[in-house]
Write an enzyme that holds these catalytic residues in place. Structure first.
Site, PDB file in Angstrom:
ATOM      1  N   HIS A 163      -1.044   2.536 -12.899  1.00 36.58           N
ATOM      2  CA  HIS A 163      -0.290   1.526 -13.635  1.00 36.58           C
ATOM      3  C   HIS A 163       1.039   1.770 -13.762  1.00 36.58           C
ATOM      4  O   HIS A 163       1.636   3.036 -14.151  1.00 36.58           O
ATOM      5  CB  HIS A 163      -0.898   1.258 -14.910  1.00 36.58           C
ATOM      6  CG  HIS A 163      -0.390   0.350 -15.643  1.00 36.58           C
ATOM      7  ND1 HIS A 163      -0.409  -1.084 -15.655  1.00 36.58           N
ATOM      8  CD2 HIS A 163       0.593   0.146 -16.924  1.00 36.58           C
ATOM      9  CE1 HIS A 163       0.115  -1.782 -16.529  1.00 36.58           C
ATOM     10  NE2 HIS A 163       0.712  -1.222 -17.214  1.00 36.58           N
ATOM     11  N   LYS A 206      -7.185  -8.088  -7.733  1.00 34.29           N
ATOM     12  CA  LYS A 206      -8.487  -8.579  -8.234  1.00 34.29           C
ATOM     13  C   LYS A 206      -9.454  -7.576  -9.147  1.00 34.29           C
ATOM     14  O   LYS A 206      -8.960  -6.692  -9.147  1.00 34.29           O
ATOM     15  CB  LYS A 206      -9.328  -9.084  -7.127  1.00 34.29           C
ATOM     16  CG  LYS A 206      -8.465  -9.847  -6.136  1.00 34.29           C
ATOM     17  CD  LYS A 206      -8.556 -11.304  -6.668  1.00 34.29           C
ATOM     18  CE  LYS A 206      -7.927 -12.326  -5.832  1.00 34.29           C
ATOM     19  NZ  LYS A 206      -8.147 -13.737  -6.326  1.00 34.29           N
ATOM     20  N   ASP A 211      -7.013  -1.913 -18.490  1.00 32.83           N
ATOM     21  CA  ASP A 211      -5.849  -0.831 -18.581  1.00 32.83           C
ATOM     22  C   ASP A 211      -6.405   0.172 -19.933  1.00 32.83           C
ATOM     23  O   ASP A 211      -5.262   0.432 -20.666  1.00 32.83           O
ATOM     24  CB  ASP A 211      -4.661  -1.407 -18.933  1.00 32.83           C
ATOM     25  CG  ASP A 211      -3.651  -1.903 -17.769  1.00 32.83           C
ATOM     26  OD1 ASP A 211      -4.296  -1.572 -16.616  1.00 32.83           O
ATOM     27  OD2 ASP A 211      -2.927  -2.849 -17.735  1.00 32.83           O
ATOM     28  N   GLY A 257       0.783  -1.184  -0.107  1.00 32.56           N
ATOM     29  CA  GLY A 257       0.248  -0.127  -0.039  1.00 32.56           C
ATOM     30  C   GLY A 257       0.812   1.185   0.004  1.00 32.56           C
ATOM     31  O   GLY A 257       0.282   2.344   0.710  1.00 32.56           O
ATOM     32  N   SER A 258       2.012   1.223  -0.717  1.00 33.98           N
ATOM     33  CA  SER A 258       2.686   2.469  -0.761  1.00 33.98           C
ATOM     34  C   SER A 258       2.090   3.559  -1.291  1.00 33.98           C
ATOM     35  O   SER A 258       2.170   5.003  -0.861  1.00 33.98           O
ATOM     36  CB  SER A 258       4.065   2.297  -1.299  1.00 33.98           C
ATOM     37  OG  SER A 258       4.052   2.173  -2.804  1.00 33.98           O
ATOM     38  N   ASN A 259       1.418   3.417  -2.273  1.00 32.72           N
ATOM     39  CA  ASN A 259       0.760   4.665  -2.934  1.00 32.72           C
ATOM     40  C   ASN A 259      -0.609   4.943  -2.164  1.00 32.72           C
ATOM     41  O   ASN A 259      -0.797   5.973  -1.919  1.00 32.72           O
ATOM     42  CB  ASN A 259       0.162   4.103  -4.127  1.00 32.72           C
ATOM     43  CG  ASN A 259       0.930   4.294  -5.282  1.00 32.72           C
ATOM     44  OD1 ASN A 259       1.339   5.429  -5.762  1.00 32.72           O
ATOM     45  ND2 ASN A 259       1.399   3.191  -5.991  1.00 32.72           N
TER      46      ASN A 259
END
Length: 275
Positions: free
Chosen positions: A174, A156, A216, A71-73
């Site tokens: 992304h 997921k 994407d 979860g760094s973002n």
């Protein structure tokens, strides 16, 4: 010109600078992170007329963060919320991995953690609310009055019902430049950086885009670019890109929560930067 969001450097680009939009007082120019709005090309951007004037703060946004790992973002976005930079709050975290570091971080900050999809077996760890069906998940997001869904490394597929309910209100990051060969099924995490190095590409980066029904494929809100050198390993490229992710994603979320995301008539989003 366009602006590298991480370094503030200006690089040459074809076309003249975008003029001030007459319907949005206090706005210096219209810029999608990394790409100027092509107003000089005659493309209609009248959706900017609905953006708030300078100094007008919209209500705080309720944000749902979907995450599967460290979860760094998520943490980078939450840090900007805590220091008042982002006009919103993380109301709920959704994860498929209730024992992941991001879920632990959420609990430590008093943020509810919800599990979706339902684990096939007991995953252990802290008790959590479980959403068994897509409708359960949608009902949960509705109950929290969520205005923005942020996919910050969620591994997921998001149910189609949720994607459609949050059209133009769901952002994903992304770790590559889209569109192109470094997106699509199988292109995630280190797979992207390995493919970039093997391709011989001299640049990589990250892309923040709105989510639609195609993997994407959603409209791009912002991008940041990094150099790739001949002797680079995928790990070195990954570290360079991740640093840009931590700058770009909060900036895009901040713009959304400020009401500074506009849409061209052809469906391309852009960020409105103020003086």
């Amino acid at each position: 010109t366009y602006i590298d969001p991480s370094e503030g450097a200006k690089r040459p680009r074809m076309g003249s600078p975008a003029p001030m939009h007459p319907a949005a007082p206090g706005i210096a120019r219209l810029v999608s992170v990394g790409i100027d709005a092509d107003i000089d090309a005659g493309i209609d951007v009248t959706s900017a007329a609905g953006l708030p004037d300078a100094g007008t703060a919209p209500p705080r946004a309720a944000i749902a963060v979907f995450v599967s790992g460290g979860g760094s973002n998520f943490k980078a976005i939450h840090a900007d919320i805590l220091d008042g930079t982002i006009n919103g709050d993380v109301s709920v975290v959704v994860t498929n991995a209730p024992s992941c570091a991001a879920a632990a971080y959420a609990r430590s900050h008093g943020i509810p953690v919800v599990v979706y999809p339902q684990p096939r077996k007991d995953a252990g760890g802290e008790p959590a609310t479980i959403c068994s069906t897509p409708q359960d998940l949608l009902d949960l997001l509705t109950s929290h009055n969520i205005s923005l869904v942020v996919l910050a490394g969620y591994m997921k597929l998001v149910p189609l019902e949720v994607v459609q309910a949050f059209e133009r209100r769901m952002l994903n990051i992304h770790p590559g430049l889209l569109p192109g060969p470094f997106g699509g099924p199988g292109m995630y995490g280190m797979n992207v950086h390995t493919a970039v190095v093997r391709s011989g590409s001299r640049v990589s980066g990250c892309t923040v885009h709105f989510v639609n029904e195609v993997f994407d494929d959603g409209p791009i809100l912002g991008q940041a670019v990094v150099d790739v050198y001949i002797g680079d390993s995928p790990e070195r490229v990954a570290a360079r890109v991740l640093k840009r992710e931590h700058e770009l994603f909060p900036r895009c979320v901040r713009a959304f929560c400020d009401g500074r995301v506009g849409w061209r008539a052809d469906g391309v989003p852009y960020i409105v930067e103020r003086l």
